[in-house]
Design an enzyme around this catalytic site. Sequence first.
Site, short mmCIF file in Angstrom:
data_model
loop_
_atom_site.label_atom_id
_atom_site.label_comp_id
_atom_site.label_asym_id
_atom_site.label_seq_id
_atom_site.Cartn_x
_atom_site.Cartn_y
_atom_site.Cartn_z
N VAL A 111 1.49 4.13 7.07
CA VAL A 111 0.49 3.92 7.57
C VAL A 111 0.77 3.99 9.27
CG1 VAL A 111 -0.75 1.40 7.51
CG2 VAL A 111 0.83 2.42 5.62
N CYS A 160 4.21 0.78 -3.12
CA CYS A 160 3.40 -0.08 -3.08
C CYS A 160 3.01 -1.76 -4.18
CB CYS A 160 1.70 0.29 -2.50
SG CYS A 160 2.08 0.95 -0.38
N LYS A 214 5.59 -3.33 -6.07
CA LYS A 214 5.38 -4.93 -4.93
C LYS A 214 4.65 -5.09 -4.99
CE LYS A 214 5.19 -3.46 -0.20
NZ LYS A 214 4.31 -4.18 0.36
P1 NAD Z 1 7.56 2.10 6.79
O1 NAD Z 1 8.91 1.54 6.75
O2 NAD Z 1 7.29 3.84 6.51
O3 NAD Z 1 7.37 1.43 8.19
C1 NAD Z 1 7.05 0.61 8.83
C2 NAD Z 1 7.78 0.63 9.82
O4 NAD Z 1 7.41 -0.61 11.33
C3 NAD Z 1 9.70 1.34 9.81
O5 NAD Z 1 9.50 2.76 10.99
C4 NAD Z 1 10.24 0.14 10.93
O6 NAD Z 1 11.21 0.16 11.98
C5 NAD Z 1 8.81 -0.47 11.65
N1 NAD Z 1 9.36 -1.89 12.45
C6 NAD Z 1 9.43 -2.95 11.62
N2 NAD Z 1 9.69 -3.65 12.41
C7 NAD Z 1 9.47 -3.65 13.52
C8 NAD Z 1 8.54 -4.45 14.92
N3 NAD Z 1 8.92 -5.60 15.37
N4 NAD Z 1 8.19 -3.37 16.17
C9 NAD Z 1 8.28 -2.18 15.71
N5 NAD Z 1 8.31 -1.80 14.98
C10 NAD Z 1 8.76 -2.38 13.21
O7 NAD Z 1 6.70 1.09 6.21
P2 NAD Z 1 5.00 1.62 5.37
O8 NAD Z 1 5.18 2.58 4.12
O9 NAD Z 1 4.07 2.56 6.80
O10 NAD Z 1 4.19 0.21 4.41
C11 NAD Z 1 3.66 -0.70 6.25
C12 NAD Z 1 2.68 -1.69 5.51
O11 NAD Z 1 1.46 -0.76 4.50
C13 NAD Z 1 3.40 -2.69 4.39
O12 NAD Z 1 2.86 -3.57 4.39
C14 NAD Z 1 2.57 -1.30 3.49
O13 NAD Z 1 3.01 -2.38 1.65
C15 NAD Z 1 1.66 -1.37 3.60
N6 NAD Z 1 1.04 -0.23 2.87
C16 NAD Z 1 1.51 0.81 2.82
C17 NAD Z 1 1.04 2.00 1.67
C18 NAD Z 1 1.30 3.29 1.87
O14 NAD Z 1 1.47 4.52 1.29
N7 NAD Z 1 2.45 3.05 2.25
C19 NAD Z 1 -0.44 1.90 2.07
C20 NAD Z 1 -1.40 1.03 2.54
C21 NAD Z 1 -0.37 -0.37 2.91
C1 UDX Z 2 -1.40 3.53 -4.03
C2 UDX Z 2 -2.81 2.80 -3.45
O1 UDX Z 2 -3.64 4.31 -4.43
C3 UDX Z 2 -3.21 3.45 -2.47
O2 UDX Z 2 -4.76 2.80 -2.73
C4 UDX Z 2 -2.89 1.95 -1.16
O3 UDX Z 2 -3.21 1.88 -0.52
C5 UDX Z 2 -0.72 2.00 -1.12
O4 UDX Z 2 -0.82 2.66 -3.14
P1 UDX Z 2 -0.37 5.63 -3.15
O5 UDX Z 2 1.08 5.18 -3.98
O6 UDX Z 2 0.35 6.23 -2.40
O7 UDX Z 2 -1.28 4.89 -2.88
O8 UDX Z 2 -0.06 6.53 -5.10
P2 UDX Z 2 -1.19 6.63 -6.00
O9 UDX Z 2 -1.67 8.07 -6.06
O10 UDX Z 2 -1.62 5.15 -6.29
O11 UDX Z 2 -0.06 7.01 -7.00
C6 UDX Z 2 1.01 5.89 -7.22
C7 UDX Z 2 2.08 6.37 -8.21
O12 UDX Z 2 0.84 5.87 -10.09
C8 UDX Z 2 2.19 7.83 -7.96
O13 UDX Z 2 3.43 7.21 -9.15
C9 UDX Z 2 1.59 8.49 -9.16
O14 UDX Z 2 1.97 9.59 -9.70
C10 UDX Z 2 1.00 7.78 -10.54
N1 UDX Z 2 -0.58 7.74 -10.36
C11 UDX Z 2 -0.65 7.80 -10.55
C12 UDX Z 2 0.15 7.93 -12.37
O15 UDX Z 2 1.05 7.87 -13.07
N2 UDX Z 2 -1.40 7.79 -12.86
C13 UDX Z 2 -2.36 7.57 -12.09
O16 UDX Z 2 -3.21 7.93 -12.77
C14 UDX Z 2 -2.78 7.74 -10.74
#
Ligand code: NAD
Ligand code: UDX
Length: 475
Positions: A14, A276, A279
């Site tokens: 993110v 996501c 969780k």
């Molecule tokens: P990630 O694990 O890829 O990245 C998090 C990073 O934060 C790690 O590199 C870690 O080393 C770093 N970190 C931890 N504590 C720290 C600190 N005190 N200072 C500096 N760096 C620090 O996680 P992500 O997938 O980027 O997700 C981050 C958040 O965004 C989560 O809460 C997740 O639920 C949310 N989110 C994720 C997605 C997604 O698609 N991955 C989408 C929407 C929201």
């Molecule tokens: C999701 C949300 O879409 C996004 O808005 C949020 O910020 C983070 O979580 P992501 O997990 O990155 O995003 O991917 P997404 O495209 O939502 O797919 C999640 C899972 O659902 C994948 O395993 C995908 O293959 C599955 N999926 C998705 C299905 O099985 N069927 C569908 O129709 C859509």
Amino acid sequence: MTIKKVCCLGAGYVGGPTCSIMAYKCPDIQVIVVDKSKQRIDEWNSDVLPIYEPGLDEVVKQCRGKNLHFSTEIETAIKEADLIFISVNTPTKTFGYGKGKAADLKYVELAARDIVETVESGFKIVVEKSTVPVKAAESISTILHSKQKAGVEFQVLSNPEFLAEGSAITDLLHAERVLIGGEQSPKGKLAIGALSWIYQHWIPEEKILTMDTWSSELSKLAANAFLAQRISSINALTPLCEETGADVSEVAKAIGKDSRIGSKFLQASVGFGGSCFQKDILNLVYICESLGLQEVAAYWNSVIVINDYQKRRFSLRIVHRLFNTVTDKRISILGFAFKKNTGDTRESAAIHLSKHLMDENAKLAIYDPKVDKQQILDDLSHPYISEDPSRVARLVTIHQSAYEAGQGSHALVICTEWDEFVKLDFRRMYEIMEKPAFVFDGRKILDHEALISIGFEVETIGKRFNQSANRLDDF
Ligand code: NAD
Ligand code: UDX
């Protein structure tokens, strides 16, 4: 108030893409992304970025070293920033109270403590970008105000992120909405206005929703719960389709034409994965249980129950169709990422499927175009997956192409919907496989009639090809 410098704690899936787009669209703002992991920062500063995301390389190359910087110097970045994003990981707790459900807020709290220790002067806007339980902003605010330093003032905003992996750049550039929650006081509104001004560099003002902090926090959990619930709903129809002879794609098409339902997120699959959905739903379930809302908790938990059932059902189907034994049979796992266009494997259905097949002593030949060999081995060696890690060395091989994995296999199992799998030369594949050659299409993406005409035995989700094949009495 004008924002000149932005800092982001957390250079992950993110923080990295979000800040890259911010720098790309706001040449008047200096954006610095910091992380505790030196390796991650080194990768962001290298030619091979730590995450694969279509379009990300170009954006980073254009801005890095100009108004986009990646660093481990967290203190300096915090001190100099007008606005600080907290974009750290919030995994499910694996210990203590709420184990297996509640979000572990350790990293968010440590980030807040880093900020309060470091800031010496000025008005700082702290933005909760991580997905957190409702009221987490209150805890952040309490920590930030725990040390009364003269001349220091904080405002905490909630600004959840809605990007999906694999389409993060498009999602960020053309966000359907940006959500900003904050205190409804004059200072709170000032902070909301400042963050909104950043987004207005590229997002139309009417798409920027502002609201109170708690509604914003809950909206993020609710959005993910609704999306995952749609997938579990369509997946819950797949066994019915297999039993009755209906085709789930036709059902999805028919119901999706109703504009009240809509056609998106109705693709039946082997089960949703990713860092996501599970969780965040578990987190929602935990909050409901903590508030004594048992019926509400059970409702949302059923989304996870169906997802687990779907993964288990598919692996049982594989064993069942391969004459009830896969011991020492080579099975090709095509795709290990949780969806296409990402190298991310967190909670990927392929991991759970591989575990079930390894439990049956199958030999797995795995190929994914974007997941590193070591990542696959680490995922399968995790104590939750393999009690005995030597089992992975004995049963798993990783390959450089689908054909290499398919060589000598009894079955191909499509776990990720990569485009290249649709384009495979299945005649060539058929020649190099053991006979009878099976295809288990866990994403329902292949041309099944064409496969059957080549000679394959075909199984997919939500459609029956073999009259005798589908009754599974043992789960
Ligand atoms: P990630 O694990 O890829 O990245 C998090 C990073 O934060 C790690 O590199 C870690 O080393 C770093 N970190 C931890 N504590 C720290 C600190 N005190 N200072 C500096 N760096 C620090 O996680 P992500 O997938 O980027 O997700 C981050 C958040 O965004 C989560 O809460 C997740 O639920 C949310 N989110 C994720 C997605 C997604 O698609 N991955 C989408 C929407 C929201
Ligand atoms: C999701 C949300 O879409 C996004 O808005 C949020 O910020 C983070 O979580 P992501 O997990 O990155 O995003 O991917 P997404 O495209 O939502 O797919 C999640 C899972 O659902 C994948 O395993 C995908 O293959 C599955 N999926 C998705 C299905 O099985 N069927 C569908 O129709 C859509």
